[in-house]
Design a protein around this motif. Sequence first.
Motif, PDB file in Angstrom:
ATOM      1  N   LEU A 161      12.430  -3.242  -6.861  1.00  0.00           N
ATOM      2  CA  LEU A 161      11.806  -2.841  -5.597  1.00  0.00           C
ATOM      3  C   LEU A 161      12.865  -2.550  -4.544  1.00  0.00           C
ATOM      4  CD1 LEU A 161       9.217  -2.368  -4.034  1.00  0.00           C
ATOM      5  CD2 LEU A 161       9.089  -4.829  -3.570  1.00  0.00           C
ATOM      6  N   ALA A 162      13.959  -3.316  -4.551  1.00  0.00           N
ATOM      7  CA  ALA A 162      15.062  -3.052  -3.623  1.00  0.00           C
ATOM      8  C   ALA A 162      15.656  -1.671  -3.876  1.00  0.00           C
ATOM      9  CB  ALA A 162      16.141  -4.125  -3.772  1.00  0.00           C
ATOM     10  N   GLN A 163      15.778  -1.270  -5.127  1.00  0.00           N
ATOM     11  CA  GLN A 163      16.318   0.047  -5.460  1.00  0.00           C
ATOM     12  C   GLN A 163      15.410   1.164  -4.935  1.00  0.00           C
ATOM     13  OE1 GLN A 163      16.631  -1.140  -9.644  1.00  0.00           O
ATOM     14  NE2 GLN A 163      18.796  -0.571  -9.627  1.00  0.00           N
ATOM     15  N   LYS A 164      14.101   0.981  -5.059  1.00  0.00           N
ATOM     16  CA  LYS A 164      13.164   1.977  -4.522  1.00  0.00           C
ATOM     17  C   LYS A 164      13.274   2.065  -3.006  1.00  0.00           C
ATOM     18  CE  LYS A 164       9.738   1.365  -8.222  1.00  0.00           C
ATOM     19  NZ  LYS A 164       8.380   0.867  -8.557  1.00  0.00           N
ATOM     20  N   ALA A 165      13.394   0.895  -2.358  1.00  0.00           N
ATOM     21  CA  ALA A 165      13.489   0.854  -0.903  1.00  0.00           C
ATOM     22  C   ALA A 165      14.737   1.578  -0.410  1.00  0.00           C
ATOM     23  CB  ALA A 165      13.486  -0.596  -0.423  1.00  0.00           C
ATOM     24  N   MET A 166      15.868   1.353  -1.066  1.00  0.00           N
ATOM     25  CA  MET A 166      17.110   2.014  -0.653  1.00  0.00           C
ATOM     26  C   MET A 166      17.010   3.532  -0.794  1.00  0.00           C
ATOM     27  SD  MET A 166      20.215  -0.492  -1.911  1.00  0.00           S
ATOM     28  CE  MET A 166      19.579  -0.871  -3.545  1.00  0.00           C
ATOM     29  N   LYS A 167      16.391   3.992  -1.856  1.00  0.00           N
ATOM     30  CA  LYS A 167      16.236   5.438  -2.047  1.00  0.00           C
ATOM     31  C   LYS A 167      15.355   6.034  -0.950  1.00  0.00           C
ATOM     32  CE  LYS A 167      16.836   5.562  -7.079  1.00  0.00           C
ATOM     33  NZ  LYS A 167      16.172   5.887  -8.368  1.00  0.00           N
ATOM     34  N   LEU A 168      14.298   5.327  -0.581  1.00  0.00           N
ATOM     35  CA  LEU A 168      13.426   5.807   0.500  1.00  0.00           C
ATOM     36  C   LEU A 168      14.203   5.933   1.801  1.00  0.00           C
ATOM     37  CD1 LEU A 168      10.203   3.704  -0.207  1.00  0.00           C
ATOM     38  CD2 LEU A 168      10.401   6.197  -0.360  1.00  0.00           C
ATOM     39  N   ARG A 191       6.808   2.022   4.648  1.00  0.00           N
ATOM     40  CA  ARG A 191       6.493   1.779   6.060  1.00  0.00           C
ATOM     41  C   ARG A 191       7.754   1.434   6.847  1.00  0.00           C
ATOM     42  NH1 ARG A 191       5.869  -2.861   8.835  1.00  0.00           N
ATOM     43  NH2 ARG A 191       4.488  -2.881  10.648  1.00  0.00           N
ATOM     44  N   VAL A 192       8.592   0.540   6.297  1.00  0.00           N
ATOM     45  CA  VAL A 192       9.789   0.078   6.999  1.00  0.00           C
ATOM     46  C   VAL A 192      10.899   1.117   6.984  1.00  0.00           C
ATOM     47  CG1 VAL A 192      11.648  -1.644   6.960  1.00  0.00           C
ATOM     48  CG2 VAL A 192       9.272  -2.360   6.603  1.00  0.00           C
ATOM     49  N   PHE A 193      11.107   1.759   5.831  1.00  0.00           N
ATOM     50  CA  PHE A 193      12.277   2.612   5.640  1.00  0.00           C
ATOM     51  C   PHE A 193      12.032   4.101   5.846  1.00  0.00           C
ATOM     52  CE2 PHE A 193      13.976  -0.944   2.831  1.00  0.00           C
ATOM     53  CZ  PHE A 193      14.831  -1.392   3.821  1.00  0.00           C
ATOM     54  N   GLN A 194      10.785   4.495   6.013  1.00  0.00           N
ATOM     55  CA  GLN A 194      10.517   5.909   6.278  1.00  0.00           C
ATOM     56  C   GLN A 194       9.728   6.096   7.568  1.00  0.00           C
ATOM     57  OE1 GLN A 194       8.788   7.894   2.833  1.00  0.00           O
ATOM     58  NE2 GLN A 194      10.804   8.576   2.195  1.00  0.00           N
ATOM     59  N   GLU A 195       8.529   5.494   7.627  1.00  0.00           N
ATOM     60  CA  GLU A 195       7.658   5.717   8.778  1.00  0.00           C
ATOM     61  C   GLU A 195       8.260   5.170  10.064  1.00  0.00           C
ATOM     62  OE1 GLU A 195       3.887   4.017   7.795  1.00  0.00           O
ATOM     63  OE2 GLU A 195       3.732   5.108   5.890  1.00  0.00           O
ATOM     64  N   ARG A 196       9.002   4.061   9.959  1.00  0.00           N
ATOM     65  CA  ARG A 196       9.556   3.434  11.160  1.00  0.00           C
ATOM     66  C   ARG A 196      11.082   3.345  11.081  1.00  0.00           C
ATOM     67  NH1 ARG A 196       5.065  -1.203  12.673  1.00  0.00           N
ATOM     68  NH2 ARG A 196       3.237   0.116  12.302  1.00  0.00           N
ATOM     69  N   LEU A 197      11.662   4.351  10.475  1.00  0.00           N
ATOM     70  CA  LEU A 197      13.105   4.330  10.234  1.00  0.00           C
ATOM     71  C   LEU A 197      13.905   4.282  11.528  1.00  0.00           C
ATOM     72  CD1 LEU A 197      15.393   4.455   8.169  1.00  0.00           C
ATOM     73  CD2 LEU A 197      15.310   6.951   8.329  1.00  0.00           C
ATOM     74  N   ALA A 198      13.511   5.085  12.537  1.00  0.00           N
ATOM     75  CA  ALA A 198      14.272   5.127  13.781  1.00  0.00           C
ATOM     76  C   ALA A 198      14.335   3.756  14.438  1.00  0.00           C
ATOM     77  CB  ALA A 198      13.665   6.150  14.740  1.00  0.00           C
ATOM     78  N   GLY A 199      13.188   3.051  14.456  1.00  0.00           N
ATOM     79  CA  GLY A 199      13.169   1.727  15.058  1.00  0.00           C
ATOM     80  C   GLY A 199      13.968   0.722  14.259  1.00  0.00           C
ATOM     81  N   THR A 200      14.002   0.905  12.933  1.00  0.00           N
ATOM     82  CA  THR A 200      14.775   0.009  12.081  1.00  0.00           C
ATOM     83  C   THR A 200      16.270   0.196  12.304  1.00  0.00           C
ATOM     84  OG1 THR A 200      13.043   0.071  10.390  1.00  0.00           O
ATOM     85  CG2 THR A 200      15.209  -0.681   9.685  1.00  0.00           C
TER      86      THR A 200
END
Length: 557
Positions: free
Chosen positions: A227-234, A377-386
């Motif tokens: 799941l971490a690998q998918k998150a990093m790619k996103l 949600r964390v890594f794409q939709e709200r990327l700027a805030g992250t």
Amino acid sequence: MKRFAGLSKLAFITLGVLALLVASLSLFGNNIRKLFGASAEALGSAEVANNGTPPTRHLQRKSLKTFGENSEGDSYAAPAPAPVRVSAPPPARERAEPAATGNTHASQRPNPYTLTSEDRFSTFAVDVDTASYALFRRQVDEGGLPARDSIRLEEWVNYFRYPYPAPEEGDFRVDLEGAPSPFTPGRHLLKVGLQGRHIAKSQRKPTHLVFLVDTSGSMSQPDKLPLAQKAMKLMVDGLNEADTVALVTYAGRVSDVLPPTPAVERDRLFAAIDSLTSGGGTAMGDGLETAYRHAAKKANPRSVSRVIVLTDGDTNLGRNLTADAMLDSIQGYVKEGVTLSTIGLGMGNYRDDLMERLANKGNGNCFYIDSEREARRVFQERLAGTLEVIAQDVKVQVEFDPASVRGYRLLGYENRAIADRDFRNDKVDAGEIGAGHTVTALYEVELAGEGANVATVRVRAKRPGGVEAAEQRFSLARAGLHGSLHEASANLRFAAAVAGTADILRGAPQAGDWSLATAESLAEGAVDGMSDRAEFLELLQKVRVRHARSMASGGPY
């Protein structure tokens, strides 16, 4: 004949002496052996005298004791046998991965009800973490109820977006609102909502990311490293051309998998991410220090330099084993402008307490990823805030007018409390707001008298990299309070439903007679077509049934 009798007597005495010696050795042999050399037990549990490294079998045990009993300090208790010099322990990569010992959380006592005659000020740092709510969702989806210590009310409330008015100027705008409480007759709920300014993707500063990935044996489950690998790619997919990504891993040892690489080189980045496999111990502290060193090389006011840790939070090897040691090791880099995001994964041995502390001290945010949807949600939709901080060391101070308010209670933010005297002390660290972030806080207040003003809200913050803070002031007049809860916005009603649910489930004394049915009714009328709010309503309906069963059976709820 006499000679034969004498010999027989001598033999008898000799046999008696031998028998006595054998018995003595049996009874006291272990102590006698210790006089002449180390016993097998001593060798098996010895400490290394030269470098202070704890015994291997203790290093291999993952537990809360690895970091100490509480957040005030950490300690390592040496085993009882006396230390003996032995050869150096085997390389870290050869040490077996220990078994999971359970999830760990930091307990917080709910804020008390305070009389304005004794203290009319309430001061706290903003918080945009959301890990606690994502943990709650996973626990409910798996058929359970959340652990009380895992519930941080402000993270539940701030998981959701509230469509507050955008700032007309400056970095953020404050939205104030009040209405009668649905939970406690005779009291009101006061909402303080901050809206951060939005930044378009093309306007973002160049970003330099260092992914720090836990590849230890405990990360082998599908909901961890894969799941971490998918998150990093996103996340890579959402970066700009000027952005770079470096990849560091830690298990039994730390590995520089990929140096800073332009984000446009997707194939190279994805190949490096796909190459990761799990196995070995967990040298988290060493990995954190290495990642920060890389990030510090890119830190400057014109760009974003951020470390993103993806882990279940466990650690059992290396120099910086304790939580305090890790925090100490990164403080210098934090001052240089490096920010931190901690991404929690998995269950069973998840260190929620450590993840939240690291994010707080690292001027960053703490998330928990329980699915690919949450990663998106964390890594794409709200990327700027992250990624990009628009205001740092953001403090909120609410001053209640004793002529209008008898007493108050802040719902949540217990571990974000700041001394009232430190509100204008710009050396005191506080929270950060990312681009487009909203921050919501709720107070339960008891009105009294006929004063015209209910509260004055002051917000103090620095620009990223700044030293001096600017302050804004907002007021809520008594005439501005809603006469009934039905007149209040859907934002206030939904936030009240979430906060009420969290307060009930964490066992807050002030919520002892509150009802989940009331919270469900509030949420039902405030979904406003938003999918995350609809999901909360579904979770709450499941929780009501389980909560009732638990109470009926004499359970913890």
